[in-house]
Scaffold this motif. Sequence first.
Motif, PDB file in Angstrom:
ATOM      1  N   ASP A 168      92.997 110.274  98.663  1.00 16.12           N
ATOM      2  CA  ASP A 168      92.563 108.877  98.843  1.00 16.12           C
ATOM      3  C   ASP A 168      91.255 108.580  98.110  1.00 16.12           C
ATOM      4  O   ASP A 168      90.221 108.272  98.714  1.00 16.12           O
ATOM      5  CB  ASP A 168      92.431 108.553 100.334  1.00 16.12           C
ATOM      6  CG  ASP A 168      93.751 108.714 101.068  1.00 16.12           C
ATOM      7  OD1 ASP A 168      94.802 108.704 100.396  1.00 16.12           O
ATOM      8  OD2 ASP A 168      93.745 108.861 102.296  1.00 16.12           O
ATOM      9  N   ALA A 171      91.229 106.204  90.988  1.00 18.29           N
ATOM     10  CA  ALA A 171      91.666 106.964  89.815  1.00 18.29           C
ATOM     11  C   ALA A 171      90.488 107.296  88.909  1.00 18.29           C
ATOM     12  O   ALA A 171      90.434 108.377  88.311  1.00 18.29           O
ATOM     13  CB  ALA A 171      92.724 106.174  89.055  1.00 18.29           C
ATOM     14  N   THR A 174      88.719 110.419  90.016  1.00 21.43           N
ATOM     15  CA  THR A 174      89.484 111.607  89.659  1.00 21.43           C
ATOM     16  C   THR A 174      89.268 111.979  88.202  1.00 21.43           C
ATOM     17  O   THR A 174      89.016 113.147  87.869  1.00 21.43           O
ATOM     18  CB  THR A 174      90.977 111.348  89.907  1.00 21.43           C
ATOM     19  OG1 THR A 174      91.184 111.050  91.290  1.00 21.43           O
ATOM     20  CG2 THR A 174      91.817 112.542  89.504  1.00 21.43           C
ATOM     21  N   LEU A 192      96.092 115.666  93.764  1.00 17.68           N
ATOM     22  CA  LEU A 192      95.741 114.464  94.496  1.00 17.68           C
ATOM     23  C   LEU A 192      96.719 114.290  95.651  1.00 17.68           C
ATOM     24  O   LEU A 192      97.913 114.571  95.517  1.00 17.68           O
ATOM     25  CB  LEU A 192      95.832 113.220  93.597  1.00 17.68           C
ATOM     26  CG  LEU A 192      94.848 113.106  92.444  1.00 17.68           C
ATOM     27  CD1 LEU A 192      95.222 111.915  91.554  1.00 17.68           C
ATOM     28  CD2 LEU A 192      93.437 112.949  92.961  1.00 17.68           C
ATOM     29  N   LEU A 194      97.979 111.216  97.965  1.00 14.00           N
ATOM     30  CA  LEU A 194      97.919 109.758  97.974  1.00 14.00           C
ATOM     31  C   LEU A 194      99.159 109.182  98.640  1.00 14.00           C
ATOM     32  O   LEU A 194     100.231 109.799  98.615  1.00 14.00           O
ATOM     33  CB  LEU A 194      97.837 109.216  96.531  1.00 14.00           C
ATOM     34  CG  LEU A 194      96.706 109.752  95.653  1.00 14.00           C
ATOM     35  CD1 LEU A 194      97.023 109.497  94.186  1.00 14.00           C
ATOM     36  CD2 LEU A 194      95.379 109.105  96.033  1.00 14.00           C
ATOM     37  N   TYR A 196     102.427 107.238  98.792  1.00 11.35           N
ATOM     38  CA  TYR A 196     103.414 106.872  97.779  1.00 11.35           C
ATOM     39  C   TYR A 196     104.789 106.834  98.419  1.00 11.35           C
ATOM     40  O   TYR A 196     105.216 107.789  99.075  1.00 11.35           O
ATOM     41  CB  TYR A 196     103.413 107.873  96.632  1.00 11.35           C
ATOM     42  CG  TYR A 196     104.290 107.486  95.456  1.00 11.35           C
ATOM     43  CD1 TYR A 196     104.172 106.246  94.845  1.00 11.35           C
ATOM     44  CD2 TYR A 196     105.225 108.383  94.945  1.00 11.35           C
ATOM     45  CE1 TYR A 196     104.959 105.895  93.755  1.00 11.35           C
ATOM     46  CE2 TYR A 196     106.019 108.048  93.851  1.00 11.35           C
ATOM     47  CZ  TYR A 196     105.889 106.805  93.261  1.00 11.35           C
ATOM     48  OH  TYR A 196     106.675 106.462  92.179  1.00 11.35           O
ATOM     49  N   ILE A 203     100.005 103.577  93.099  1.00  7.83           N
ATOM     50  CA  ILE A 203      99.430 104.675  92.319  1.00  7.83           C
ATOM     51  C   ILE A 203     100.070 104.793  90.931  1.00  7.83           C
ATOM     52  O   ILE A 203      99.537 105.494  90.059  1.00  7.83           O
ATOM     53  CB  ILE A 203      99.545 106.022  93.048  1.00  7.83           C
ATOM     54  CG1 ILE A 203     100.992 106.462  93.199  1.00  7.83           C
ATOM     55  CG2 ILE A 203      98.836 105.958  94.391  1.00  7.83           C
ATOM     56  CD1 ILE A 203     101.143 107.904  93.684  1.00  7.83           C
ATOM     57  N   GLU A 206      97.451 103.500  87.915  1.00  3.60           N
ATOM     58  CA  GLU A 206      96.326 104.280  87.407  1.00  3.60           C
ATOM     59  C   GLU A 206      96.397 105.759  87.786  1.00  3.60           C
ATOM     60  O   GLU A 206      96.133 106.628  86.959  1.00  3.60           O
ATOM     61  CB  GLU A 206      94.999 103.699  87.927  1.00  3.60           C
ATOM     62  CG  GLU A 206      94.671 102.315  87.372  1.00  3.60           C
ATOM     63  CD  GLU A 206      94.181 102.361  85.932  1.00  3.60           C
ATOM     64  OE1 GLU A 206      93.907 103.456  85.429  1.00  3.60           O
ATOM     65  OE2 GLU A 206      94.079 101.294  85.311  1.00  3.60           O
ATOM     66  N   HIS A 207      96.720 106.056  89.043  1.00  4.83           N
ATOM     67  CA  HIS A 207      96.629 107.439  89.505  1.00  4.83           C
ATOM     68  C   HIS A 207      97.648 108.366  88.845  1.00  4.83           C
ATOM     69  O   HIS A 207      97.299 109.490  88.450  1.00  4.83           O
ATOM     70  CB  HIS A 207      96.794 107.492  91.026  1.00  4.83           C
ATOM     71  CG  HIS A 207      95.646 106.923  91.788  1.00  4.83           C
ATOM     72  ND1 HIS A 207      95.521 105.561  92.024  1.00  4.83           N
ATOM     73  CD2 HIS A 207      94.559 107.513  92.356  1.00  4.83           C
ATOM     74  CE1 HIS A 207      94.414 105.353  92.720  1.00  4.83           C
ATOM     75  NE2 HIS A 207      93.815 106.505  92.931  1.00  4.83           N
ATOM     76  N   ALA A 210      96.567 109.057  85.249  1.00  2.00           N
ATOM     77  CA  ALA A 210      95.361 109.886  85.255  1.00  2.00           C
ATOM     78  C   ALA A 210      95.699 111.319  85.637  1.00  2.00           C
ATOM     79  O   ALA A 210      95.206 112.280  85.019  1.00  2.00           O
ATOM     80  CB  ALA A 210      94.323 109.305  86.211  1.00  2.00           C
ATOM     81  N   ALA A 211      96.525 111.492  86.662  1.00  2.00           N
ATOM     82  CA  ALA A 211      96.900 112.833  87.095  1.00  2.00           C
ATOM     83  C   ALA A 211      97.659 113.572  86.002  1.00  2.00           C
ATOM     84  O   ALA A 211      97.420 114.765  85.750  1.00  2.00           O
ATOM     85  CB  ALA A 211      97.750 112.746  88.364  1.00  2.00           C
ATOM     86  N   ILE A 218     100.577 115.677  92.253  1.00  2.34           N
ATOM     87  CA  ILE A 218     100.421 114.647  93.282  1.00  2.34           C
ATOM     88  C   ILE A 218     101.305 114.994  94.476  1.00  2.34           C
ATOM     89  O   ILE A 218     102.505 115.219  94.335  1.00  2.34           O
ATOM     90  CB  ILE A 218     100.767 113.249  92.747  1.00  2.34           C
ATOM     91  CG1 ILE A 218      99.711 112.804  91.736  1.00  2.34           C
ATOM     92  CG2 ILE A 218     100.865 112.240  93.892  1.00  2.34           C
ATOM     93  CD1 ILE A 218      99.877 111.390  91.236  1.00  2.34           C
TER      94      ILE A 218
END
Length: 358
Positions: A168, A171, A174, A192, A194, A196, A203, A206-207, A210-211, A218
């Motif tokens: 949490d 992004a 991270t 991460l 998160l 979902y 997510i 961006e997440h 980024a991941a 994730i």
Amino acid sequence: MFQLKEKPMSLTAFRTLGRSGLIVSPLALGTMTFGTPRWGAPDDVCASIFHTYVEAGGNFIDTADVYAKGGSEELIGGYIADRSLRDQLVLATKFTFHSGEPGNPNAGGNGRKNMYRAIEGSLRRLRTDYIDLYWMHAWDLVTPVEEVLQSFGDLVRAGKIRYFGFSDVPAWYTAKAAALATVQGIPAPIALQLEYSLTERSIEREHLPAARDCGLGICPWSPLAGGFLAGKYQRQGEGASGQGRLSGSNPFGNQKFTDRNWRVLDTLRTVATQVERPLAQVALAWVSAQSGITSPILGASKLEQLHDNLDSLDIRLTSEQFQMLNESSALDPAFPYGIFTSEVNRGIFGGTTVQGWG
């Protein structure tokens, strides 16, 4: 937008967590229901859930110091010790939230002082001398990422944790942490955690990118949206919506009871009917199939729920069924993502389509 991956067929179809050497099951066992009989599960049921997951081949156990005020960790520590499972399991826990000590702000947050206080308590309750994956439970809006990285790195070097990750967080936080760790040559986050699900896909903006770029796995929490995607809640009366009469209690309050989410649930029912499987299994199969998703975290308060969730690993949805679910749950347009289209790409490069590496 979606890249579907090959579906595992059992809990022993292990994978690495992100760009690390930590090997985990395709589904993790979340234990927020452990030690909280009022709304979770009695201790004997928790024991059955834990042992059934392990006997099925699962190795990834997720808890937190705030679950049942440490009660979840105590139960898990006992289960592991009774069967000498420590080396077999990937044990993950979290810190951030306040211990409850009145008048002591340093008993919470992500600063070094609280991190060290929290890790010692978790190690004691879990009856172990190290944690495999230590999660920062949430961004505290205060502690500099540099301090968090250095503190995690010190715990890695001291042997008290093997890896760490973030739950949490924004992004950008991270990405900054991963970049600093690379530049400084220090331990970096590997994952991460998160929210979902078909009802919460934010997510993806961006997440997930980024991941993917930073090499982080994730682990989605609440992949069934607190039971909403299992069909646990029903609209009552014609035209009921987020403010209508609803049956059953819900950990999200009325947050999930929107017209959009009821439409998503209707589509999920259609697909579940086609494959002749329960709603929860299809919803989990959709999450597990998304590129970048490593181990969705299961939460169960009954043994039957665990069995039902594990059976999701056998499902292979068709491309048409994925499309139905994707379209019904698609994110609303938001700036600047509407700009990033193939037409704009061609315009930038003088009418030529240019595809990037990867």
